[in-house]
Design an enzyme around this catalytic site. Structure first.
Site, PDB file in Angstrom:
ATOM      1  N   SER A   7      -1.810  -6.881   2.103  1.00 19.14           N
ATOM      2  CA  SER A   7      -2.005  -7.227   3.515  1.00 19.14           C
ATOM      3  C   SER A   7      -2.882  -8.465   3.619  1.00 19.14           C
ATOM      4  O   SER A   7      -4.035  -8.471   3.179  1.00 19.14           O
ATOM      5  CB  SER A   7      -2.661  -6.068   4.256  1.00 19.14           C
ATOM      6  OG  SER A   7      -3.122  -6.531   5.503  1.00 19.14           O
ATOM      7  N   HIS A  31       2.519  -8.132   3.587  1.00 20.07           N
ATOM      8  CA  HIS A  31       2.298  -7.394   4.828  1.00 20.07           C
ATOM      9  C   HIS A  31       1.476  -8.263   5.777  1.00 20.07           C
ATOM     10  O   HIS A  31       0.407  -8.757   5.413  1.00 20.07           O
ATOM     11  CB  HIS A  31       1.565  -6.093   4.495  1.00 20.07           C
ATOM     12  CG  HIS A  31       1.353  -5.180   5.650  1.00 20.07           C
ATOM     13  ND1 HIS A  31       2.296  -4.262   6.063  1.00 20.07           N
ATOM     14  CD2 HIS A  31       0.300  -5.015   6.477  1.00 20.07           C
ATOM     15  CE1 HIS A  31       1.831  -3.570   7.091  1.00 20.07           C
ATOM     16  NE2 HIS A  31       0.611  -4.017   7.374  1.00 20.07           N
ATOM     17  N   ASP A  33      -0.265  -8.483   9.537  1.00 21.10           N
ATOM     18  CA  ASP A  33      -0.749  -7.643  10.639  1.00 21.10           C
ATOM     19  C   ASP A  33      -0.895  -8.453  11.918  1.00 21.10           C
ATOM     20  O   ASP A  33      -1.717  -9.369  11.996  1.00 21.10           O
ATOM     21  CB  ASP A  33      -2.104  -7.035  10.264  1.00 21.10           C
ATOM     22  CG  ASP A  33      -1.961  -5.967   9.200  1.00 21.10           C
ATOM     23  OD1 ASP A  33      -1.250  -4.989   9.458  1.00 21.10           O
ATOM     24  OD2 ASP A  33      -2.540  -6.124   8.104  1.00 21.10           O
ATOM     25  N   MET A  35      -2.049  -8.321  15.707  1.00 14.08           N
ATOM     26  CA  MET A  35      -2.883  -7.520  16.615  1.00 14.08           C
ATOM     27  C   MET A  35      -3.150  -8.310  17.887  1.00 14.08           C
ATOM     28  O   MET A  35      -3.449  -9.505  17.826  1.00 14.08           O
ATOM     29  CB  MET A  35      -4.215  -7.177  15.940  1.00 14.08           C
ATOM     30  CG  MET A  35      -4.062  -6.477  14.602  1.00 14.08           C
ATOM     31  SD  MET A  35      -5.666  -5.940  13.982  1.00 14.08           S
ATOM     32  CE  MET A  35      -5.203  -5.370  12.337  1.00 14.08           C
ATOM     33  N   HIS A  64       3.822  -6.090  10.748  1.00 11.52           N
ATOM     34  CA  HIS A  64       3.329  -4.851  11.370  1.00 11.52           C
ATOM     35  C   HIS A  64       2.813  -5.197  12.764  1.00 11.52           C
ATOM     36  O   HIS A  64       1.772  -5.841  12.900  1.00 11.52           O
ATOM     37  CB  HIS A  64       2.224  -4.281  10.451  1.00 11.52           C
ATOM     38  CG  HIS A  64       1.579  -3.043  10.947  1.00 11.52           C
ATOM     39  ND1 HIS A  64       0.447  -2.517  10.356  1.00 11.52           N
ATOM     40  CD2 HIS A  64       1.878  -2.207  11.976  1.00 11.52           C
ATOM     41  CE1 HIS A  64       0.095  -1.404  10.987  1.00 11.52           C
ATOM     42  NE2 HIS A  64       0.937  -1.206  11.982  1.00 11.52           N
ATOM     43  N   MET A  66       1.047  -4.536  15.868  1.00  9.48           N
ATOM     44  CA  MET A  66       0.071  -3.700  16.573  1.00  9.48           C
ATOM     45  C   MET A  66      -0.190  -4.336  17.933  1.00  9.48           C
ATOM     46  O   MET A  66      -1.279  -4.838  18.219  1.00  9.48           O
ATOM     47  CB  MET A  66      -1.208  -3.569  15.738  1.00  9.48           C
ATOM     48  CG  MET A  66      -1.031  -2.614  14.570  1.00  9.48           C
ATOM     49  SD  MET A  66      -2.280  -2.860  13.292  1.00  9.48           S
ATOM     50  CE  MET A  66      -1.561  -4.251  12.433  1.00  9.48           C
ATOM     51  N   MET A 135       0.211   5.491   9.098  1.00  4.76           N
ATOM     52  CA  MET A 135      -1.116   4.871   9.097  1.00  4.76           C
ATOM     53  C   MET A 135      -2.135   5.846   8.515  1.00  4.76           C
ATOM     54  O   MET A 135      -2.251   6.989   8.976  1.00  4.76           O
ATOM     55  CB  MET A 135      -1.546   4.490  10.518  1.00  4.76           C
ATOM     56  CG  MET A 135      -0.785   3.336  11.143  1.00  4.76           C
ATOM     57  SD  MET A 135      -0.768   1.815  10.168  1.00  4.76           S
ATOM     58  CE  MET A 135      -2.525   1.423  10.073  1.00  4.76           C
ATOM     59  N   GLY A 140      -6.384  -1.537  13.322  1.00  3.65           N
ATOM     60  CA  GLY A 140      -7.234  -2.531  13.986  1.00  3.65           C
ATOM     61  C   GLY A 140      -8.090  -3.334  13.022  1.00  3.65           C
ATOM     62  O   GLY A 140      -8.384  -4.487  13.292  1.00  3.65           O
ATOM     63  N   PHE A 141      -8.468  -2.725  11.920  1.00  3.18           N
ATOM     64  CA  PHE A 141      -9.396  -3.407  11.007  1.00  3.18           C
ATOM     65  C   PHE A 141      -9.069  -3.080   9.555  1.00  3.18           C
ATOM     66  O   PHE A 141      -8.600  -1.982   9.262  1.00  3.18           O
ATOM     67  CB  PHE A 141     -10.837  -2.985  11.302  1.00  3.18           C
ATOM     68  CG  PHE A 141     -11.243  -3.289  12.714  1.00  3.18           C
ATOM     69  CD1 PHE A 141     -11.679  -4.569  13.076  1.00  3.18           C
ATOM     70  CD2 PHE A 141     -11.148  -2.320  13.699  1.00  3.18           C
ATOM     71  CE1 PHE A 141     -12.014  -4.864  14.395  1.00  3.18           C
ATOM     72  CE2 PHE A 141     -11.483  -2.601  15.021  1.00  3.18           C
ATOM     73  CZ  PHE A 141     -11.925  -3.878  15.368  1.00  3.18           C
ATOM     74  N   GLY A 142      -9.361  -4.015   8.681  1.00  2.00           N
ATOM     75  CA  GLY A 142      -9.273  -3.750   7.253  1.00  2.00           C
ATOM     76  C   GLY A 142     -10.545  -3.066   6.779  1.00  2.00           C
ATOM     77  O   GLY A 142     -11.541  -3.006   7.513  1.00  2.00           O
ATOM     78  N   GLY A 143     -10.491  -2.526   5.579  1.00  2.00           N
ATOM     79  CA  GLY A 143     -11.696  -2.012   4.937  1.00  2.00           C
ATOM     80  C   GLY A 143     -12.181  -0.652   5.426  1.00  2.00           C
ATOM     81  O   GLY A 143     -13.312  -0.265   5.151  1.00  2.00           O
ATOM     82  N   ASP A 172      -0.409   2.682   4.992  1.00  2.00           N
ATOM     83  CA  ASP A 172      -1.243   1.503   5.285  1.00  2.00           C
ATOM     84  C   ASP A 172      -2.633   1.953   5.721  1.00  2.00           C
ATOM     85  O   ASP A 172      -2.783   2.649   6.724  1.00  2.00           O
ATOM     86  CB  ASP A 172      -0.551   0.707   6.407  1.00  2.00           C
ATOM     87  CG  ASP A 172      -1.265  -0.580   6.782  1.00  2.00           C
ATOM     88  OD1 ASP A 172      -2.237  -0.953   6.114  1.00  2.00           O
ATOM     89  OD2 ASP A 172      -0.821  -1.212   7.768  1.00  2.00           O
ATOM     90  N   GLY A 173      -3.640   1.532   4.944  1.00  2.00           N
ATOM     91  CA  GLY A 173      -5.028   1.779   5.322  1.00  2.00           C
ATOM     92  C   GLY A 173      -5.809   2.518   4.260  1.00  2.00           C
ATOM     93  O   GLY A 173      -5.441   3.613   3.859  1.00  2.00           O
ATOM     94  N   GLY A 194      -5.088  -4.181   1.712  1.00  2.00           N
ATOM     95  CA  GLY A 194      -5.701  -5.438   2.117  1.00  2.00           C
ATOM     96  C   GLY A 194      -6.963  -5.729   1.339  1.00  2.00           C
ATOM     97  O   GLY A 194      -6.973  -6.532   0.406  1.00  2.00           O
ATOM     98  N   SER A 195      -8.049  -5.046   1.713  1.00  2.00           N
ATOM     99  CA  SER A 195      -9.340  -5.367   1.100  1.00  2.00           C
ATOM    100  C   SER A 195      -9.337  -5.107  -0.410  1.00  2.00           C
ATOM    101  O   SER A 195      -9.928  -5.875  -1.174  1.00  2.00           O
ATOM    102  CB  SER A 195     -10.463  -4.586   1.793  1.00  2.00           C
ATOM    103  OG  SER A 195     -10.146  -3.229   1.882  1.00  2.00           O
TER     104      SER A 195
HETATM  105  C1  DX5 Z   1      -5.102  -2.076   9.631  1.00  2.00           C
HETATM  106  C2  DX5 Z   1      -3.951  -2.875   9.086  1.00  2.00           C
HETATM  107  C3  DX5 Z   1      -3.864  -2.853   7.624  1.00  2.00           C
HETATM  108  C4  DX5 Z   1      -5.073  -3.433   6.919  1.00  2.00           C
HETATM  109  C5  DX5 Z   1      -5.350  -2.531   5.783  1.00  2.00           C
HETATM  110  O1  DX5 Z   1      -4.949  -1.869  10.980  1.00  2.00           O
HETATM  111  O2  DX5 Z   1      -2.717  -2.401   9.587  1.00  2.00           O
HETATM  112  O3  DX5 Z   1      -2.682  -3.455   7.132  1.00  2.00           O
HETATM  113  O4  DX5 Z   1      -4.913  -4.733   6.441  1.00  2.00           O
HETATM  114  O5  DX5 Z   1      -6.546  -2.916   5.205  1.00  2.00           O
HETATM  115  P1  DX5 Z   1      -7.229  -2.072   4.027  1.00  2.00           P
HETATM  116  O6  DX5 Z   1      -6.232  -1.981   2.918  1.00  2.00           O
HETATM  117  O7  DX5 Z   1      -8.446  -2.856   3.715  1.00  2.00           O
HETATM  118  O8  DX5 Z   1      -7.531  -0.705   4.617  1.00  2.00           O
HETATM  119 ZN    ZN Z   2      -0.870  -3.132   8.601  1.00  2.00          ZN
END
Ligand code: DX5
Ligand code: ZN
Length: 213
Positions: A7, A31, A33, A35, A64, A66, A135, A140-143, A172-173, A194-195
């Site tokens: 991501s 991927h 995102d 938003m 994706h 959102m 999900m 909404g956020f990574g990490g 995802d997540g 992602g992270s």
């Molecule tokens: C969160 C995103 C994810 C995000 C995942 O809302 O849809 O795709 O990048 O990040 P990690 O892998 O860091 O949880």
């Molecule tokens: Zn995503």
């Protein structure tokens, strides 16, 4: 073997081309995102950035969405280079029509489910969906930390699928070297991370770990 979709949300946006290059040869999908600051609190990117990413990578783009009212933007994202697009069931009162629209545009259609949204909502539309995005965090956020019940949810999608291999199941997540084992065991087909991938010194190595090889 699972497919791995890094991501870009956790990549360095000022150096996107270089970041993509670090996973290009090892990842299966990218991927992306989207938003809107309404469906989720965060704002990320629009079709212009997707178009720029498209020019930098040969990998299929897994977009994706959102966003509220995703139907309004599907055509633009497809034109920008999206190969597959997932919409959140929570944003689509006419989900069948939305999926049909994605197919008309020539992309694969995915349906994403927030943690609190049951997979059983998809029972009447299941055969029309190319992939279900489970999900494992609130979007909404990574990490964020992995939501453990996602594994059971993956099993329920798998049970709905019976002996077929479609729709594919994506998660995802909160995916890292520990949680990926749990979702692989549950039968996931595509893992998004992602992270874990981009906040590492060697993102390519992390992709390999996630794939389990
Ligand atoms: C969160 C995103 C994810 C995000 C995942 O809302 O849809 O795709 O990048 O990040 P990690 O892998 O860091 O949880
Ligand atoms: Zn995503």
């Amino acid at each position: 073997m699972v497919q791995v979709a890094p991501s870009l949300l956790s990549a360095n946006f000022a150096r996107l081309a270089e970041e993509i290059q670090r996973v290009e040869a090892l990842a299966d999908l990218l991927h992306v995102d989207i938003m809107d600051g309404h469906f989720v609190p965060n704002i990320t990117m629009g079709p212009m950035i997707v178009e720029a990413i498209r020019k930098t990578s040969e990998l299929p783009l897994d977009v994706h969405m959102m966003v509220e009212e995703p139907d309004r933007y599907l055509s633009e994202f497809r034109q920008a280079g999206a190969d597959m697009m997932s919409v959140h069931v929570e944003t689509c009162p006419h989900l069948e029509r939305t999926i049909d629209q994605i197919h008309q545009l020539g992309a694969l259609a995915g349906v994403a489910l927030n943690p609190a949204t049951p997979v059983e909502l998809l029972v009447d539309i299941f055969d029309e969906v190319d992939y279900v995005l489970v999900m494992s965090v609130n979007p909404g956020f990574g990490g964020q930390a992995f939501w453990p019940r996602a594994a059971e949810k993956i099993r329920r999608v798998k049970a709905m699928r019976g002996d077929r291999d479609r729709p594919l199941i994506e998660v995802d997540g909160g995916i890292n070297e520990t949680t990926v084992r749990v979702v692989r065991e549950a039968g996931v087909d595509i893992v998004v991370a992602g992270s874990y991938v981009f906040q590492a010194a060697d993102p390519g190595e992390r992709v390999k770990i996630l794939r389990g090889g």
